[in-house]
Scaffold this motif. Sequence first.
Motif, short mmCIF file in Angstrom:
data_model
loop_
_atom_site.label_atom_id
_atom_site.label_comp_id
_atom_site.label_asym_id
_atom_site.label_seq_id
_atom_site.Cartn_x
_atom_site.Cartn_y
_atom_site.Cartn_z
N LEU A 15 134.51 -26.14 37.54
CA LEU A 15 135.41 -26.36 38.67
C LEU A 15 135.01 -27.54 39.56
CD1 LEU A 15 135.98 -22.64 39.67
CD2 LEU A 15 137.52 -24.11 38.39
N THR A 16 134.00 -28.30 39.16
CA THR A 16 133.55 -29.40 40.02
C THR A 16 134.61 -30.48 40.21
OG1 THR A 16 132.50 -30.43 38.11
CG2 THR A 16 131.10 -29.14 39.56
N HIS A 17 135.47 -30.69 39.23
CA HIS A 17 136.49 -31.73 39.38
C HIS A 17 137.50 -31.38 40.48
CE1 HIS A 17 138.48 -28.91 36.64
NE2 HIS A 17 139.60 -29.41 37.05
N LEU A 18 137.67 -30.10 40.77
CA LEU A 18 138.57 -29.70 41.85
C LEU A 18 137.97 -29.97 43.23
CD1 LEU A 18 139.84 -26.27 40.46
CD2 LEU A 18 141.05 -28.46 40.45
N MET A 19 136.64 -29.99 43.29
CA MET A 19 135.96 -30.14 44.57
C MET A 19 135.55 -31.58 44.88
SD MET A 19 135.88 -27.10 45.80
CE MET A 19 134.68 -27.23 47.08
N GLN A 20 135.77 -32.51 43.97
CA GLN A 20 135.31 -33.88 44.18
C GLN A 20 135.87 -34.51 45.44
OE1 GLN A 20 136.30 -35.77 40.48
NE2 GLN A 20 134.15 -35.79 39.82
N GLY A 21 137.10 -34.20 45.79
CA GLY A 21 137.70 -34.78 46.98
C GLY A 21 137.17 -34.19 48.28
N LEU A 22 136.52 -33.04 48.21
CA LEU A 22 136.03 -32.38 49.42
C LEU A 22 134.55 -32.62 49.70
CD1 LEU A 22 137.79 -28.94 48.84
CD2 LEU A 22 138.55 -30.80 50.31
N ILE A 23 133.82 -33.11 48.72
CA ILE A 23 132.37 -33.28 48.85
C ILE A 23 132.05 -34.75 49.08
CG2 ILE A 23 130.16 -32.98 47.71
CD1 ILE A 23 131.38 -30.72 46.11
N TYR A 24 131.37 -35.04 50.17
CA TYR A 24 131.00 -36.42 50.50
C TYR A 24 129.49 -36.53 50.55
CZ TYR A 24 135.84 -36.62 51.92
OH TYR A 24 137.21 -36.55 51.93
N GLY A 25 128.94 -37.52 49.86
CA GLY A 25 127.50 -37.79 49.91
C GLY A 25 126.68 -36.97 48.94
N VAL A 26 127.28 -36.07 48.20
CA VAL A 26 126.56 -35.25 47.22
C VAL A 26 127.34 -35.33 45.92
CG1 VAL A 26 125.76 -32.94 46.64
CG2 VAL A 26 125.75 -33.68 49.01
N GLY A 27 126.63 -35.52 44.83
CA GLY A 27 127.29 -35.54 43.53
C GLY A 27 127.84 -34.16 43.19
N THR A 28 128.86 -34.12 42.36
CA THR A 28 129.48 -32.83 42.04
C THR A 28 128.61 -31.99 41.12
OG1 THR A 28 130.68 -33.88 40.23
CG2 THR A 28 131.83 -33.65 42.34
N ALA A 29 127.65 -32.60 40.44
CA ALA A 29 126.75 -31.85 39.56
C ALA A 29 125.31 -32.05 40.00
CB ALA A 29 126.94 -32.27 38.11
N ASP A 30 125.07 -32.05 41.30
CA ASP A 30 123.74 -32.27 41.85
C ASP A 30 122.86 -31.05 41.57
OD1 ASP A 30 121.70 -33.48 43.32
OD2 ASP A 30 122.33 -32.48 45.17
N PRO A 31 121.81 -31.20 40.77
CA PRO A 31 120.98 -30.04 40.41
C PRO A 31 120.24 -29.45 41.60
CG PRO A 31 120.12 -32.05 39.40
CD PRO A 31 121.39 -32.40 40.07
N GLN A 32 119.86 -30.27 42.58
CA GLN A 32 119.16 -29.75 43.75
C GLN A 32 120.07 -28.84 44.56
OE1 GLN A 32 117.95 -33.37 45.62
NE2 GLN A 32 115.93 -33.35 44.63
N THR A 33 121.34 -29.19 44.67
CA THR A 33 122.29 -28.36 45.40
C THR A 33 122.50 -27.03 44.69
OG1 THR A 33 123.39 -30.33 46.23
CG2 THR A 33 124.60 -28.27 46.38
N PHE A 34 122.68 -27.09 43.37
CA PHE A 34 122.88 -25.86 42.61
C PHE A 34 121.65 -24.96 42.71
CE2 PHE A 34 126.29 -28.16 40.37
CZ PHE A 34 127.27 -27.18 40.43
N LEU A 35 120.46 -25.53 42.59
CA LEU A 35 119.23 -24.74 42.68
C LEU A 35 119.07 -24.16 44.08
CD1 LEU A 35 116.68 -23.77 41.27
CD2 LEU A 35 115.57 -25.86 42.03
N GLY A 36 119.39 -24.95 45.10
CA GLY A 36 119.29 -24.47 46.47
C GLY A 36 120.23 -23.30 46.74
N VAL A 37 121.44 -23.39 46.24
CA VAL A 37 122.41 -22.30 46.44
C VAL A 37 121.96 -21.05 45.69
CG1 VAL A 37 124.77 -21.58 45.92
CG2 VAL A 37 124.35 -23.82 46.91
N ILE A 38 121.45 -21.22 44.47
CA ILE A 38 120.96 -20.06 43.71
C ILE A 38 119.82 -19.38 44.45
CG2 ILE A 38 119.72 -19.39 41.62
CD1 ILE A 38 121.37 -21.52 40.15
N LEU A 39 118.86 -20.17 44.92
CA LEU A 39 117.73 -19.59 45.65
C LEU A 39 118.17 -18.91 46.94
CD1 LEU A 39 115.02 -22.35 45.11
CD2 LEU A 39 115.19 -20.11 44.01
N LEU A 40 119.11 -19.50 47.64
CA LEU A 40 119.62 -18.90 48.86
C LEU A 40 120.29 -17.56 48.59
CD1 LEU A 40 120.16 -19.20 51.93
CD2 LEU A 40 122.32 -20.28 51.30
N LEU A 41 121.12 -17.51 47.56
CA LEU A 41 121.82 -16.26 47.23
C LEU A 41 120.85 -15.18 46.73
CD1 LEU A 41 125.06 -17.63 45.56
CD2 LEU A 41 124.79 -16.63 47.85
#
Length: 68
Positions: A15-41
Amino acid sequence: MGIGIVAGLFAAFCLTHLMQGLIYGVGTADPQTFLGVILLLVLIGFIANYLPAHRAMNINPTLALREE
């Protein structure tokens, strides 16, 4: 829990292609963001399960059953 993480990552990557227009400054497949969200949850899930279990362990079962 592992199955949910894998399914969530798969859905997020699909679903990253749907969010590309809403995310600024972060890549849609940024591994640090995905890892951070997983750890937070995982941390939130641990706290949500630990706190009630810890409170329940401090209650004497005999007294709790007598009061009901």
